[in-house]
Motif scaffolding. Structure first.
Motif, PDB file in Angstrom:
ATOM      1  N   TYR A  30       0.831  -1.210   0.000  1.00  0.00           N
ATOM      2  CA  TYR A  30       0.000   0.000   0.000  1.00  0.00           C
ATOM      3  C   TYR A  30       0.866   1.260   0.000  1.00  0.00           C
ATOM      4  CZ  TYR A  30      -2.856   3.855   1.405  1.00  0.00           C
ATOM      5  OH  TYR A  30      -3.437   5.085   1.430  1.00  0.00           O
TER       6      TYR A  30
ATOM      7  N   ASP B 216       3.856   1.629  -1.025  1.00  0.00           N
ATOM      8  CA  ASP B 216       4.539   1.765  -2.309  1.00  0.00           C
ATOM      9  C   ASP B 216       3.595   2.362  -3.347  1.00  0.00           C
ATOM     10  OD1 ASP B 216       6.613   1.528  -4.091  1.00  0.00           O
ATOM     11  OD2 ASP B 216       5.894  -0.423  -4.818  1.00  0.00           O
ATOM     12  N   ARG B 217       2.355   1.831  -3.388  1.00  0.00           N
ATOM     13  CA  ARG B 217       1.392   2.301  -4.395  1.00  0.00           C
ATOM     14  C   ARG B 217       0.942   3.729  -4.130  1.00  0.00           C
ATOM     15  NH1 ARG B 217      -2.964  -2.494  -5.317  1.00  0.00           N
ATOM     16  NH2 ARG B 217      -1.493  -4.130  -5.900  1.00  0.00           N
ATOM     17  N   SER B 218       0.792   4.078  -2.847  1.00  0.00           N
ATOM     18  CA  SER B 218       0.214   5.391  -2.533  1.00  0.00           C
ATOM     19  C   SER B 218       1.273   6.484  -2.445  1.00  0.00           C
ATOM     20  CB  SER B 218      -0.550   5.313  -1.212  1.00  0.00           C
ATOM     21  OG  SER B 218       0.361   5.056  -0.170  1.00  0.00           O
TER      22      SER B 218
ATOM     23  N   VAL C 119      -6.096  -3.319  -1.433  1.00  0.00           N
ATOM     24  CA  VAL C 119      -4.839  -4.066  -1.336  1.00  0.00           C
ATOM     25  C   VAL C 119      -5.026  -5.311  -0.469  1.00  0.00           C
ATOM     26  CG1 VAL C 119      -2.465  -3.977  -0.484  1.00  0.00           C
ATOM     27  CG2 VAL C 119      -3.420  -2.023  -1.704  1.00  0.00           C
TER      28      VAL C 119
ATOM     29  N   ASP D 281      -8.515   2.432  -0.458  1.00  0.00           N
ATOM     30  CA  ASP D 281      -7.363   1.889  -1.181  1.00  0.00           C
ATOM     31  C   ASP D 281      -6.722   0.743  -0.402  1.00  0.00           C
ATOM     32  OD1 ASP D 281      -7.901   3.774  -3.013  1.00  0.00           O
ATOM     33  OD2 ASP D 281      -6.181   5.073  -2.585  1.00  0.00           O
TER      34      ASP D 281
END
Ligand SMILES: [Zn+2]
Length: 587
Positions: free
Chosen positions: A14, A16-18, A55, A51
């Motif tokens: 999470y 990393d993605r956000s 995940v 979000d």
């Protein structure tokens, strides 16, 4: 164990993605000053629950329902990341990482909202909830302990050096829960002593939030025995000064039971604060739509007819039309927008029979988004008390004028006010700020402090020229007509309406007949007319008109400019024609 590992993995995915990991790298740079060693490193991370659920639903559930466990998960992920990527060399243990999860929002379900009007409310779970309300009091910003380092007094114990015993603030913890002198070492059970030079301090501020319906009690339209209980919010660090007294907010926070012997209070640690505006219906009634169509040919007729039929329960149609128009104008003009720009129109009515005008104003007050009738027993601007949640600092409570932010504060008959009160009304109207002087000595601070709050409401007041103030200078031109109100004070009102000439014999008779008929046959329409509008129609009209963006036509601009120039000339001529400074400013 595998469970925790997979949760941590999801947290890394999470972050990393956000973009959370990037932000962490960025945030770590400020701590790499070699001169600076700290016991605790604080990181704020924005977490979007939707979000996170995308995940890993289990992690999402943890964020929403077990905030402390979620914080611990992110803390260990952050520590791992800092160590693996060598972001901060001086960090030794995981407990030195202080993570604050800032939630972007909560799911829009009733389980996640708290109605501030419900009772009892202290039994709910200790997880993030959202609430909406009005700020009625704020304290000054004071310090609290974000984190502290403790050392074992036993020199042979490994905990006598290093960063093994670190305490950080947790939601709802009092100062003595974070730092105290009776903690014992987890290894040798000896006493722990705080290493004071490593204490990290943060800012905190306490805010009282109350259900917005509490304003209806102040409106004085109907007597109510209802009582609303406010809730105390703790704002920390970045959130300090994010709430203004008198305004509405949606707050996301974690409830906590705060233990303070012998009391236990239920408070909320704020996690996010956003300005909030309740939704208003702004339909225009069929009657007003028809009127608009029928009067489209003239720029005057619509407002003239709207004023003509206004407040028919109190005064017969056709009487006091100027005042009614003024009240409607002030209602439409007064609002407080997000830019905190001031829109207002203060109204002073000078009349010999104040009763009817008081009733008209009270009626109109009920149409305002926010209407507060000032009570003689209450505070008009702001009052101070000592905070009872352990800080002992000054707590500033909103008075009628601040509670009326974005609306109307009705003062009633100025003849009942003492001179010092009239003077303070005048100075507040001139500066449009409410100032509070805080004596440092009294509230545990070194220095005195003066705080100012913007005044964002319109004042409505009455003056009876037949009341004499006992002044000797009342024969001087311009003071006699205002009764007990000094001319300088009258000057600060944007609009002064003189109603005394209207009470001629005929009007008086019409008013008497009207009042008698109203009391004998209440609710019976007395004046059959094509244009009849209910109070609700007017309320909707006012609400709708407030949302309109008004543009001046060239003709109107020219007329106002001409009027402005003429009034300035009249004022400089000083031949007895009065024109208040505030009116000219308003033009
Ligand atoms: Zn020890």
């Amino acid at each position: 164990m595998a469970d925790i590992l997979s949760l941590k993995e999801s947290a890394v995915v999470y972050l990393d993605r956000s973009g959370g990991l990037e932000k962490l790298t960025e945030d770590c740079k400020q701590f790499n000053d070699p001169q600076h060693a700290e016991a605790v490193y604080r990181f704020c991370v924005t977490v979007n629950p939707s979000d996170v659920i995308e995940v890993d639903p289990v992690l999402g559930d943890c964020v929403l329902h077990e905030p402390l466990r979620a914080t611990a998960l992110f803390q260990s992920v952050f520590f791992l990341a800092i160590k693996t990527l060598s972001l901060i060399e001086k960090i030794h243990t995981q407990s030195q990482v202080n993570v604050i999860l800032n939630l972007t929002h909560l799911p829009p379900f009733p389980e996640y909202t708290l109605d501030l009007g419900c009772f009892p409310r202290g039994r709910g779970p200790m997880r993030p909830i959202s609430m909406e309300g009005l700020v009625i009091a704020v304290t000054r910003v004071t310090k609290y302990t974000q984190g502290a380092r403790f050392l074992c007094i036993n020199d042979d114990c490994p905990c006598s050096t290093g960063f093994h015993h670190i305490r950080v603030h947790a939601p709802g913890a009092t100062e003595s829960a974070t730092v105290r002198n009776d903690f014992s070492c987890m290894i040798c059970n000896s006493q722990l002593k705080e290493d004071v030079k490593f204490r990290v301090l943060g800012d905190k501020q306490l805010v009282e939030l109350i259900h917005v319906k509490a304003l209806e009690v102040l409106n004085a339209r109907q007597q109510s025995s209802l009582r609303y209980q406010s809730v105390t919010l703790f704002l920390r660090d970045e959130l300090c000064n994010s709430m203004t007294i008198g305004r509405l907010y949606r707050v996301l926070g974690i409830p906590a039971h705060v233990h303070q012997w012998p009391n236990l209070t239920w408070s909320v640690e704020a996690n996010g604060v956003r300005p909030w505006e309740p939704e208003y219906l702004c339909n225009i009634s069929v009657g007003f739509q028809e009127l608009l169509r029928a009067t489209a040919s003239s720029p005057w007729r619509f407002s003239a007819i709207a004023a003509h039929g206004f407040g028919l329960d109190i005064a017969p149609p056709g009487s006091y039309d100027t005042l009614k128009l003024g009240l409607l104008l002030s209602l439409v003009q007064t609002r407080a927008d997000a830019e905190e720009a001031c829109h207002n129109l203060d109204l002073l009515v000078v009349a010999t029979d104040t009763l009817v005008f008081d009733r008209l104003m009270t009626y109109s007050l009920g149409l305002a988004r926010r209407g507060v009738r000032h009570q003689a027993s209450g505070e008009m601007f702001a009052s101070l008390s000592r905070d009872e949640h352990g800080t002992g600092t000054a707590n500033i409570h909103a008075g009628s004028a601040l509670l009326a932010t974005g609306g109307i504060c009705m003062l009633g008959d100025l003849g009942y006010y003492k001179k010092d009160k009239l003077d303070s009304i005048q100075s507040v109207l001139e500066s449009r700020t409410v100032s509070v002087f805080i004596l440092g000595k009294k509230y545990g601070e070194d220095a005195d402090q003066q705080l100012s709050f913007p005044l964002q409401c319109s004042f409505w007041a009455l003056a009876d020229p037949s009341q004499r103030s006992g002044r000797t200078d009342c024969t001087v031109l311009g003071t006699a007509e205002m009764g007990p109100v000094p001319l300088q004070l009258a000057d600060t009102f944007g609009l002064v309406i003189q109603c005394k000439d209207m009470l001629r014999e005929q009007a008086l008779l019409a008013q008497t007949v009207h009042t008698l008929q109203q009391s004998v046959q209440p609710g019976k329409p007395l004046y059959p007319s094509r244009w009849e509008f209910s109070s609700q129609d007017y309320q909707e009209l006012v609400t709708h008109a407030q949302t309109l963006k008004v543009e001046l036509s060239p003709g109107a601009e020219k007329m106002i400019h001409g009027y402005y120039m003429a009034s300035r000339r009249v004022r400089t001529l000083s031949q007895g024609v009065k024109m208040s400074v505030a009116s000219i400013k308003l033009l």
